[in-house]
Scaffold this motif. Structure first.
Motif, PDB file in Angstrom:
ATOM      1  N   ASP A  60      23.626  25.412   9.191  1.00 12.93           N
ATOM      2  CA  ASP A  60      24.212  26.033   8.097  1.00 12.93           C
ATOM      3  C   ASP A  60      25.862  25.558   8.404  1.00 12.93           C
ATOM      4  N   TYR A  61      26.625  25.391   7.664  1.00 16.36           N
ATOM      5  CA  TYR A  61      28.204  24.984   7.832  1.00 16.36           C
ATOM      6  C   TYR A  61      28.989  26.226   7.739  1.00 16.36           C
ATOM      7  N   ARG A  62      28.415  27.234   7.332  1.00 10.27           N
ATOM      8  CA  ARG A  62      28.975  28.695   7.463  1.00 10.27           C
ATOM      9  C   ARG A  62      27.872  29.881   7.545  1.00 10.27           C
ATOM     10  N   PRO A  63      28.287  30.788   8.058  1.00 10.06           N
ATOM     11  CA  PRO A  63      27.087  31.944   8.361  1.00 10.06           C
ATOM     12  C   PRO A  63      26.343  32.357   7.141  1.00 10.06           C
ATOM     13  N   VAL A  64      25.011  32.616   7.355  1.00 12.07           N
ATOM     14  CA  VAL A  64      24.437  33.126   6.228  1.00 12.07           C
ATOM     15  C   VAL A  64      24.073  34.618   6.308  1.00 12.07           C
ATOM     16  N   LEU A  65      24.562  35.237   7.500  1.00 10.21           N
ATOM     17  CA  LEU A  65      24.438  36.600   7.770  1.00 10.21           C
ATOM     18  C   LEU A  65      25.749  37.045   8.349  1.00 10.21           C
ATOM     19  N   ASN A  66      26.607  38.081   7.864  1.00  5.71           N
ATOM     20  CA  ASN A  66      27.886  38.316   8.457  1.00  5.71           C
ATOM     21  C   ASN A  66      27.724  39.517   9.327  1.00  5.71           C
ATOM     22  N   GLN A  67      28.886  39.809  10.018  1.00  5.57           N
ATOM     23  CA  GLN A  67      29.068  40.828  11.238  1.00  5.57           C
ATOM     24  C   GLN A  67      28.254  41.842  10.748  1.00  5.57           C
ATOM     25  N   GLU A  68      28.434  42.581   9.579  1.00  4.14           N
ATOM     26  CA  GLU A  68      28.012  44.052   9.357  1.00  4.14           C
ATOM     27  C   GLU A  68      26.509  43.762   9.398  1.00  4.14           C
ATOM     28  N   GLN A  69      25.963  42.669   8.752  1.00  4.74           N
ATOM     29  CA  GLN A  69      24.331  42.608   8.588  1.00  4.74           C
ATOM     30  C   GLN A  69      23.774  42.347  10.082  1.00  4.74           C
ATOM     31  N   LEU A  70      24.479  41.618  10.958  1.00  6.89           N
ATOM     32  CA  LEU A  70      23.913  41.727  12.317  1.00  6.89           C
ATOM     33  C   LEU A  70      24.146  42.866  13.098  1.00  6.89           C
ATOM     34  N   TRP A  71      25.014  43.665  12.838  1.00  3.84           N
ATOM     35  CA  TRP A  71      25.154  45.325  13.385  1.00  3.84           C
ATOM     36  C   TRP A  71      24.015  45.871  12.665  1.00  3.84           C
ATOM     37  N   LEU A  72      23.786  45.857  11.221  1.00  4.27           N
ATOM     38  CA  LEU A  72      22.760  46.702  10.767  1.00  4.27           C
ATOM     39  C   LEU A  72      21.497  46.370  11.310  1.00  4.27           C
ATOM     40  N   ALA A  73      21.068  45.272  11.559  1.00  2.05           N
ATOM     41  CA  ALA A  73      19.628  44.757  11.996  1.00  2.05           C
ATOM     42  C   ALA A  73      19.539  45.566  13.309  1.00  2.05           C
ATOM     43  N   GLY A  74      20.493  45.563  14.151  1.00  3.75           N
ATOM     44  CA  GLY A  74      20.338  46.356  15.330  1.00  3.75           C
ATOM     45  C   GLY A  74      20.364  47.875  15.379  1.00  3.75           C
ATOM     46  N   GLN A  75      20.937  48.219  14.088  1.00  2.13           N
ATOM     47  CA  GLN A  75      20.581  49.958  14.156  1.00  2.13           C
ATOM     48  C   GLN A  75      19.361  50.234  13.366  1.00  2.13           C
ATOM     49  N   MET A  76      18.971  49.346  12.446  1.00  8.02           N
ATOM     50  CA  MET A  76      17.412  49.405  11.754  1.00  8.02           C
ATOM     51  C   MET A  76      16.344  49.303  12.863  1.00  8.02           C
ATOM     52  N   ARG A  77      16.628  48.399  13.971  1.00  9.73           N
ATOM     53  CA  ARG A  77      15.484  48.160  15.002  1.00  9.73           C
ATOM     54  C   ARG A  77      15.062  49.509  15.647  1.00  9.73           C
ATOM     55  N   LYS A  78      16.195  50.158  15.599  1.00 12.20           N
ATOM     56  CA  LYS A  78      15.586  51.783  16.256  1.00 12.20           C
ATOM     57  C   LYS A  78      14.721  52.651  15.511  1.00 12.20           C
ATOM     58  N   THR A  79      14.560  52.529  14.125  1.00 13.80           N
ATOM     59  CA  THR A  79      13.858  53.343  13.396  1.00 13.80           C
ATOM     60  C   THR A  79      12.760  52.781  12.559  1.00 13.80           C
ATOM     61  N   VAL A  80      12.735  51.384  12.258  1.00 12.06           N
ATOM     62  CA  VAL A  80      11.865  50.957  11.296  1.00 12.06           C
ATOM     63  C   VAL A  80      10.599  50.181  12.250  1.00 12.06           C
ATOM     64  N   PHE A  81      10.634  50.343  13.668  1.00 14.06           N
ATOM     65  CA  PHE A  81       9.637  49.766  14.512  1.00 14.06           C
ATOM     66  C   PHE A  81       9.155  48.395  14.018  1.00 14.06           C
ATOM     67  N   SER A  82      10.124  47.478  13.700  1.00 10.24           N
ATOM     68  CA  SER A  82       9.637  46.137  13.435  1.00 10.24           C
ATOM     69  C   SER A  82      10.487  45.261  14.362  1.00 10.24           C
ATOM     70  N   TYR A  83      10.091  43.773  14.461  1.00  6.82           N
ATOM     71  CA  TYR A  83      10.826  42.840  15.336  1.00  6.82           C
ATOM     72  C   TYR A  83      12.195  42.567  14.667  1.00  6.82           C
ATOM     73  N   LYS A  84      13.219  42.445  15.510  1.00  6.45           N
ATOM     74  CA  LYS A  84      14.260  42.048  14.837  1.00  6.45           C
ATOM     75  C   LYS A  84      14.544  40.821  13.872  1.00  6.45           C
ATOM     76  N   ILE A  85      13.685  39.988  14.366  1.00  4.06           N
ATOM     77  CA  ILE A  85      13.872  38.585  13.415  1.00  4.06           C
ATOM     78  C   ILE A  85      13.236  39.036  11.901  1.00  4.06           C
ATOM     79  N   SER A  86      12.246  39.935  11.922  1.00 10.72           N
ATOM     80  CA  SER A  86      11.801  40.398  10.648  1.00 10.72           C
ATOM     81  C   SER A  86      12.509  40.929   9.777  1.00 10.72           C
ATOM     82  N   ILE A  87      13.773  41.858  10.536  1.00 10.18           N
ATOM     83  CA  ILE A  87      14.877  42.588   9.805  1.00 10.18           C
ATOM     84  C   ILE A  87      15.714  41.419   9.434  1.00 10.18           C
ATOM     85  N   LEU A  88      16.206  40.732  10.245  1.00  6.28           N
ATOM     86  CA  LEU A  88      17.298  39.698   9.759  1.00  6.28           C
ATOM     87  C   LEU A  88      16.815  38.823   8.631  1.00  6.28           C
TER      88      LEU A  88
END
Length: 793
Positions: free
Chosen positions: A71-99
């Motif tokens: 990509d020549y610009r990001p497809v995921l923004n900073q908020e989404q990267l942060w959100l994936a980290g927060q969700m990883r704690k409670t959805v019990f799914s691997y981070k790539i699946s969340i992203l």
């Protein structure tokens, strides 16, 4: 420079960022949130990954290098990267699946970039990159030229086309503009009649137009002659495949609010941008919640912010989306499962480029890459469809809460029948509570509800979906040229086929569930795994022809109603009749234009519909979900009956509701009859407190599945042992037991339920179990960890 990359391998061992060296040629282009191809594993095969962090640390000598940037610009923004980290704690799914859940399907597909030389490209770049070709594949270039291409693409000098699954990712259309001065002076031979005709036509044309219009009347050879001689200029523009959703929608203005609505709008908008605040907007059906949402969003836009509006999938009808498009026009983007992958991608690009400020969609629209959010609104917040039932198992309400906190935005949860969890939080002051107790239309009254006891008619009539009082009411409404909505929450013709001699029920060979008869396809279908076979004429066990159809579904009810009232024009609306793209909209459009008298369907007709001529709603059987082995069955039945009842009498005509049941004294039906949410809430909360269920307790469901029942039972007991050994005695561990439907897709399922009020180690222990099931000894063992499960079936 080092890039931290999450690779697209959803396993315990790979659920962490890997370090890769960034080639010098790509250093200026590398950003967090970009997808890359990286060599992975001993074989160094190229796989996709997402850059989650960058650093200037010293590089180890043996570190691998990023192969290419996608990509020549990001497809995921900073908020989404942060959100994936927060969700990883409670959805019990691997981070790539969340992203990946945050991206449109086309960006998760295997694809390649096809590059076309743009008009502004220098001769040197053209020779280096394209040589004599008209197009090249990005993956065929070396890293230096890939970097050069990225910079030229950013400058608009190279056209980039994406191919995924043999479909163009970006759809373009060619346009042309007439070069009037040159064309007026250009001489065309009198013998070239077609060219002369086209010249005369073009000289009269002032505005640019699609090239396809010319191709309808002139050959490609003639058009190419005009282009080659500079008489017309041709270019390509990206086309939105979702544009037809916006066409022919008339603009509308804000309505005058009644005092209750005005208070709600004022309270909600007062908090925008100040701090994150959640409101429960509890309003009776027809109370004008949608107008409140529209005016809140209007204020959000005036404040220079953006908004997300979530609606349950089954409510995402043109009636709903058109209200937002008519108010906010092209500022709206639509995201739901009815769109093709290409349409979803176009809408995602519209959002990502900042061209849309309002996103209207179903559950996954909560991930829309809007920046500077001011409000997130979840309509019918009680709906179970807001919980994803496949990996990653997130609840849109929880994700919306995180995004609202990140953006200091307001979160509005709207419903006539809020979930007990949301209402309990509002009662404790954790949410603000706003109520709408009157219908927005002063002429519209809450419909009268009557309950009909099926048992009163046993032996007095043949088995039927329609009792005499309901039939009489339907005929009365049709005589007045009024419309009727009938709901039966079960599709198909009959629920099962059984032999009257030996009692054998025709079952799915892959699942412990009976097959459902579908007369339109003349087949027996499994609604779990999709198995299909012909209709049996003899018993598969005793070969006796005494085989009969039992139970009922929408298809059978439709056939029966046609026989009972042959003059009625009936539309049937269920999963089977709405499979075809656009069928849902077509059926509702026909009913709205009064081309039909009766709309018969499953729960998809219970919500979001507003037809002023509907004066009767009939529920053919209120018991279909009442006695399921799920602690929420009474709540779901009450909510569904209240919602479907709200489709009647929404204008100046009085509405009536008839509910047929074998359980007329059940409390859920009694409270639904009186439209008494407060009474139901108090009664059901007492039951939940006594039994220790939400909202008094947190719950987690674990489901283990395997083709061997003995193996999965053994692993289920081992799992319980791990839980008991690592958690306190205050947690309740129920099970393991077979699930109510114990086998599907040729797999046996065992479940464990955890109930607790406070347990510090739950997250750590559940992640430990998730990792344990990935080990080699657990071959083919599947584990689902569902935080706050919405279904116990």
């Amino acid at each position: 420079m080092l890039a931290q990359v999450i690779v697209d391998v959803p396993l315990m061992q790979t659920d962490k960022p890997y370090s890769y060296r960034v080639p010098k040629a790509l250093a200026g282009l590398m950003q967090e949130g970009i997808r890359v191809h990286v060599p992975f594993g001993k074989a160094n095969r190229l796989i996709q990954g997402i850059v989650v962090a960058l650093s200037d640390e010293e590089e180890p000598t043996d570190i691998k290098e990023i192969a290419e940037i996608l990509d020549y610009r990001p497809v995921l923004n900073q908020e989404q990267l942060w959100l994936a980290g927060q969700m990883r704690k409670t959805v019990f799914s691997y981070k790539i699946s969340i992203l990946k859940a945050m991206l449109p399907n086309l960006l998760n597909s295997t694809y390649d970039k096809i590059l076309h030389a743009g008009a502004g490209l220098s001769d040197e770049d053209r020779r280096e990159i394209f040589a004599t070709k008209e197009e090249v594949r990005f993956s065929d270039l070396d890293v230096d030229n890939q970097a050069r291409v990225m910079r030229l693409a950013q400058a608009g000098k190279i056209e980039v086309e994406y191919l995924a699954k043999d479909k163009k990712q970006i759809k373009t259309e060619k346009w042309y503009r007439v070069c009037h001065e040159r064309l007026s002076q250009y001489e065309i031979s009198n013998r070239a009649k077609k060219r002369q005709m086209l010249k005369e036509e073009l000289l009269k044309q002032e505005e640019p137009a699609p090239l396809s219009q010319l191709k309808e009347r002139y050959s490609s050879e003639i058009i190419h002659y005009f282009e080659e001689n500079g008489l017309i200029s041709v270019w390509e523009e990206e086309v939105s495949r979702a544009q037809n959703y916006f066409d022919n929608v008339e603009a509308s203005q804000a309505l005058t609010l009644n005092p209750e609505q005005a208070i709600a709008v004022r309270e909600i908008t007062s908090m925008i941008g100040r701090e994150s605040q959640t409101y429960l907007l509890q309003g009776v059906t027809g109370s004008g919640k949608t107008e409140v949402y529209l005016q809140v969003i209007d204020q959000v836009l005036q404040d220079g912010k953006t908004a997300i509006m979530l609606v349950p999938e089954i409510s995402l009808t043109p009636q709903v989306t058109n209200r937002f498009i008519s108010r906010f026009g092209q500022q709206v983007a639509i995201l739901h499962s009815g769109l093709s992958d290409g349409e979803k991608y176009d809408e995602w690009r519209k959002i990502e480029r900042g061209e849309a400020q309002v996103v209207v969609g179903a559950r996954s629209a909560v991930f829309a890459p809007l920046k500077n959010l001011g409000a997130i609104i979840i309509d019918e917040e009680h709906e179970a469809s807001y919980k994803q039932d496949s990996n990653p198992r997130y609840h849109a309400r929880d994700v919306a809460k995180l995004r609202a906190e990140y953006n200091r935005a307001v979160l509005v949860l709207g419903s006539a029948t809020p979930s007990l969890e949301s209402r309990a939080r509002a009662s404790k002051g954790l949410y603000g509570l706003l109520t709408l107790q009157k219908r927005a239309n002063p002429l519209a009254r809450i419909p009268r509800v009557d309950i009909i006891d099926f048992r009163d008619y046993i032996g007095r009539q043949e088995t039927s979906n329609f009792t005499p009082p309901l039939l009489e009411k339907i005929q009365e409404k049709l005589a007045r040229k009024e419309q009727v909505v009938l709901m039966l929450n079960r599709r198909g013709y009959s629920s099962f086929v059984m032999c009257r001699d030996c009692g054998t029920v025709d079952q799915c060979p892959n699942c412990d569930i009976s097959l459902t008869l579908h007369m339109d396809s003349r087949s027996m279908n499994c609604h779990y795994c999709g198995f299909q076979k012909g209709i049996p004429h003899t018993c598969p066990n005793c070969q006796n022809p005494s085989i009969r159809y039992y139970g009922t579904g929408t298809q059978k009810a439709y056939d029966e109603l046609q026989q009972l009232i042959p003059e009625a024009r009936i539309l049937r609306m269920d999963v089977d009749t709405t499979r075809k793209k656009g069928a849902h909209e077509d059926l509702l459009g026909r009913f709205g234009r009064q081309e039909a008298d009766i709309l018969l369907g499953t729960q998809m007709i219970a919500k979001g519909l507003d037809f002023p001529n509907v004066t009767l709603v009939g529920v053919l059987n209120a018991d279909t979900a009442l006695n399921l082995p799920d602690f929420r069955s009474s709540e779901r039945t009450f909510q569904l009956l209240t919602q479907v009842a709200g489709r009647a009498g929404r204008a100046d005509k009085e509405g009536e509701v008839l509910i047929q049941t074998y359980n007329p004294h059940h409390y859920a039906l009694a409270f639904a009859k009186n439209q008494d949410y407060e009474g139901f809430y108090r009664y059901e909360m007492a039951i939940r407190r006594n039994l220790g269920y939400p909202p008094y307790y947190f719950t987690v469901g674990l489901t283990l599945s395997h083709k061997s029942e003995e193996f999965v039972m053994k692993k289920a007991f081992e799992t319980v042992a791990v839980l008991r050994g690592n958690l306190t005695e205050y947690i309740q561990i129920l099970g393991p037991t077979p699930k109510p439907v114990a086998r599907t897709h040729n797999l046996y399922h065992y479940q464990i339920i955890l109930k607790y009020r406070k347990e510090d180690n739950v997250e750590q222990v559940l992640n430990q179990i998730l990792d344990w099931t990935q080990e080699k000894e657990q071959k083919d063992l599947r584990l689902i960890i569902d935080n706050e499960p919405q279904q116990m079936m």
